[in-house]
Write an enzyme that holds these catalytic residues in place. Structure first.
Site, PDB file in Angstrom:
ATOM      1  N   ARG A 102       0.764  -1.200   0.056  1.00 46.20           N
ATOM      2  CA  ARG A 102      -0.113   0.009   0.020  1.00 46.20           C
ATOM      3  C   ARG A 102       0.828   1.202   0.025  1.00 46.20           C
ATOM      4  O   ARG A 102       1.978   1.407   0.675  1.00 46.20           O
ATOM      5  CB  ARG A 102      -0.815  -0.148   1.273  1.00 46.20           C
ATOM      6  CG  ARG A 102      -1.930  -0.973   1.105  1.00 46.20           C
ATOM      7  CD  ARG A 102      -3.130  -0.701   2.115  1.00 46.20           C
ATOM      8  NE  ARG A 102      -2.445  -0.062   3.346  1.00 46.20           N
ATOM      9  CZ  ARG A 102      -3.664   0.595   4.421  1.00 46.20           C
ATOM     10  NH1 ARG A 102      -5.067   0.274   4.030  1.00 46.20           N
ATOM     11  NH2 ARG A 102      -3.317   1.217   5.449  1.00 46.20           N
ATOM     12  N   THR A 106      -1.961   7.347  -0.212  1.00 46.20           N
ATOM     13  CA  THR A 106      -3.104   6.815  -0.801  1.00 46.20           C
ATOM     14  C   THR A 106      -3.704   5.555  -0.328  1.00 46.20           C
ATOM     15  O   THR A 106      -5.209   5.310  -0.610  1.00 46.20           O
ATOM     16  CB  THR A 106      -2.875   6.901  -2.152  1.00 46.20           C
ATOM     17  OG1 THR A 106      -2.102   5.691  -2.658  1.00 46.20           O
ATOM     18  CG2 THR A 106      -2.288   7.973  -2.834  1.00 46.20           C
ATOM     19  N   ASP A 197       0.379  -2.038  12.278  1.00 48.49           N
ATOM     20  CA  ASP A 197       1.004  -2.306  10.911  1.00 48.49           C
ATOM     21  C   ASP A 197       1.185  -3.738  11.080  1.00 48.49           C
ATOM     22  O   ASP A 197       2.358  -4.203  11.985  1.00 48.49           O
ATOM     23  CB  ASP A 197       2.005  -1.458  10.355  1.00 48.49           C
ATOM     24  CG  ASP A 197       2.274  -1.882   9.073  1.00 48.49           C
ATOM     25  OD1 ASP A 197       2.786  -3.250   8.890  1.00 48.49           O
ATOM     26  OD2 ASP A 197       2.525  -0.891   8.238  1.00 48.49           O
ATOM     27  N   ASP A 200       4.990  -4.605   9.968  1.00 47.16           N
ATOM     28  CA  ASP A 200       5.894  -3.865  10.746  1.00 47.16           C
ATOM     29  C   ASP A 200       6.217  -4.780  12.029  1.00 47.16           C
ATOM     30  O   ASP A 200       7.261  -4.877  12.679  1.00 47.16           O
ATOM     31  CB  ASP A 200       5.711  -2.648  11.059  1.00 47.16           C
ATOM     32  CG  ASP A 200       5.838  -1.573   9.852  1.00 47.16           C
ATOM     33  OD1 ASP A 200       6.631  -2.111   8.965  1.00 47.16           O
ATOM     34  OD2 ASP A 200       5.502  -0.170   9.839  1.00 47.16           O
TER      35      ASP A 200
HETATM   36  C1  PRP Z   1      -1.092  -4.587   4.506  1.00 48.62           C
HETATM   37  C2  PRP Z   1      -1.785  -5.873   4.726  1.00 48.62           C
HETATM   38  C3  PRP Z   1      -2.526  -5.991   3.420  1.00 48.62           C
HETATM   39  C4  PRP Z   1      -3.047  -4.480   3.135  1.00 48.62           C
HETATM   40  C5  PRP Z   1      -4.440  -4.577   3.479  1.00 48.62           C
HETATM   41  O1  PRP Z   1       0.143  -4.671   3.767  1.00 48.62           O
HETATM   42  O2  PRP Z   1      -0.839  -7.022   5.009  1.00 48.62           O
HETATM   43  O3  PRP Z   1      -1.661  -6.583   2.357  1.00 48.62           O
HETATM   44  O4  PRP Z   1      -1.918  -3.682   4.042  1.00 48.62           O
HETATM   45  O5  PRP Z   1      -4.885  -2.947   3.043  1.00 48.62           O
HETATM   46  P1  PRP Z   1      -5.969  -2.728   2.095  1.00 48.62           P
HETATM   47  O6  PRP Z   1      -7.008  -3.695   2.510  1.00 48.62           O
HETATM   48  O7  PRP Z   1      -6.153  -1.545   2.395  1.00 48.62           O
HETATM   49  O8  PRP Z   1      -5.253  -3.080   0.823  1.00 48.62           O
HETATM   50  P2  PRP Z   1       1.063  -3.403   3.175  1.00 48.62           P
HETATM   51  O9  PRP Z   1       0.596  -2.944   1.825  1.00 48.62           O
HETATM   52  O10 PRP Z   1       1.128  -2.527   4.528  1.00 48.62           O
HETATM   53  O11 PRP Z   1       2.208  -4.266   3.043  1.00 48.62           O
HETATM   54  P3  PRP Z   1       3.335  -5.333   3.938  1.00 48.62           P
HETATM   55  O12 PRP Z   1       2.584  -6.586   4.010  1.00 48.62           O
HETATM   56  O13 PRP Z   1       4.687  -5.383   3.023  1.00 48.62           O
HETATM   57  O14 PRP Z   1       3.572  -4.471   5.209  1.00 48.62           O
HETATM   58  N1  URA Z   2      -2.430  -2.944   7.018  1.00 50.35           N
HETATM   59  C1  URA Z   2      -1.945  -3.248   8.187  1.00 50.35           C
HETATM   60  O1  URA Z   2      -1.141  -3.533   8.450  1.00 50.35           O
HETATM   61  N2  URA Z   2      -2.744  -2.701   9.183  1.00 50.35           N
HETATM   62  C2  URA Z   2      -3.884  -2.061   9.034  1.00 50.35           C
HETATM   63  O2  URA Z   2      -4.667  -1.490   9.967  1.00 50.35           O
HETATM   64  C3  URA Z   2      -4.376  -1.872   7.713  1.00 50.35           C
HETATM   65  C4  URA Z   2      -3.493  -2.080   6.549  1.00 50.35           C
END
Ligand code: PRP
Ligand code: URA
Length: 205
Positions: A102, A106, A197, A200
């Site tokens: 993400r 945005t 997150d 993280d």
């Molecule tokens: C997080 C999570 C999903 C996404 C969900 O990943 O693991 O993939 O956000 O959000 P959405 O429903 O609004 O699309 P992130 O993009 O933070 O990446 P990461 O797994 O690399 O931390």
């Molecule tokens: N991705 C995350 O890891 N946490 C949230 O709350 C939303 C998106």
């Protein structure tokens, strides 16, 4: 088609995952535990077939898993924390990968990686711990469908009502399994109360 995991152990684990004082090592263990419970629930309807074996005392006809292969597809990176339970309980499972991230401003997911085994005729379990806006899940479902998947199940740990609605809008019959359906998204598209997150916290970044 939303199923919310209803089990005292799931509630216990989710509460500790949400706790901001939970450190990455414990967080990873808890992620494993909740994903194992979800894997069991999400595979409840797998087909079985009869098999006659001999116990030490007499023959008996039991049931074993049917021949339809399983594929687990984590959405990188946080989804990696949900793969191991599937591999542990279904040793023949194949693993595919979809990388989505993400944008911090945005909240729109950008695709950066895709490596998938054949998906036609297989049960595909798409795993991603957080279903927030639903943008990542919808993108990932489109990707697996474009690779031939027709039997797709989405498995998440924490979901928002907005994310569930978004997936249901695009794929009304697709089963979604989650361990918690939270209240709402905040202005930055994080789930409330949520757990922050996930990626993280899983990787200590
Ligand atoms: C997080 C999570 C999903 C996404 C969900 O990943 O693991 O993939 O956000 O959000 P959405 O429903 O609004 O699309 P992130 O993009 O933070 O990446 P990461 O797994 O690399 O931390
Ligand atoms: N991705 C995350 O890891 N946490 C949230 O709350 C939303 C998106």
């Amino acid at each position: 088609m939303l199923t919310i995991l209803d089990h005292p152990l799931a509630a216990h684990v989710i509460t500790h995952l949400r706790d901001k004082t939970t450190k990455p090592a414990t967080f990873r263990t808890l992620a494993y535990q909740i994903s194992l419970l979800l894997a069991i629930e999400a595979t409840r309807r797998l087909a079985t077939e009869a098999k006659t074996i001999d116990t030490p005392l007499e023959p008996v006809t039991g049931r074993v898993l049917g021949p339809q292969p399983l594929v687990v597809v984590p959405i990188l990176r946080a989804g990696l924390g949900m793969v191991q339970p599937f591999v542990d309980i279904f040793p023949d499972v194949s693993v595919g990968y979809i990388g989505l991230e993400r944008d911090h401003e945005t909240a729109v997911a950008r695709s950066y990686y895709c490596k998938l085994p054949p998906l036609a005729g297989r049960h595909v379990f798409l795993v991603d711990p957080m279903l927030a806006t639903g943008g990542s899940a919808v993108k990932a479902i489109e990707v697996v469908q474009s690779h031939g998947a027709t039997d797709v199940v989405l498995v998440s740990i924490v979901s928002s009502p907005e994310g569930v609605a978004e997936v249901e809008k695009h794929f009304p019959r697709l089963p979604i399994f989650t361990a918690a359906l939270d209240r709402e998204l905040n202005a930055r598209k994080y789930i409330l109360p949520g757990l922050g997150d996930f990626g993280d916290r899983l990787y200590g970044t």
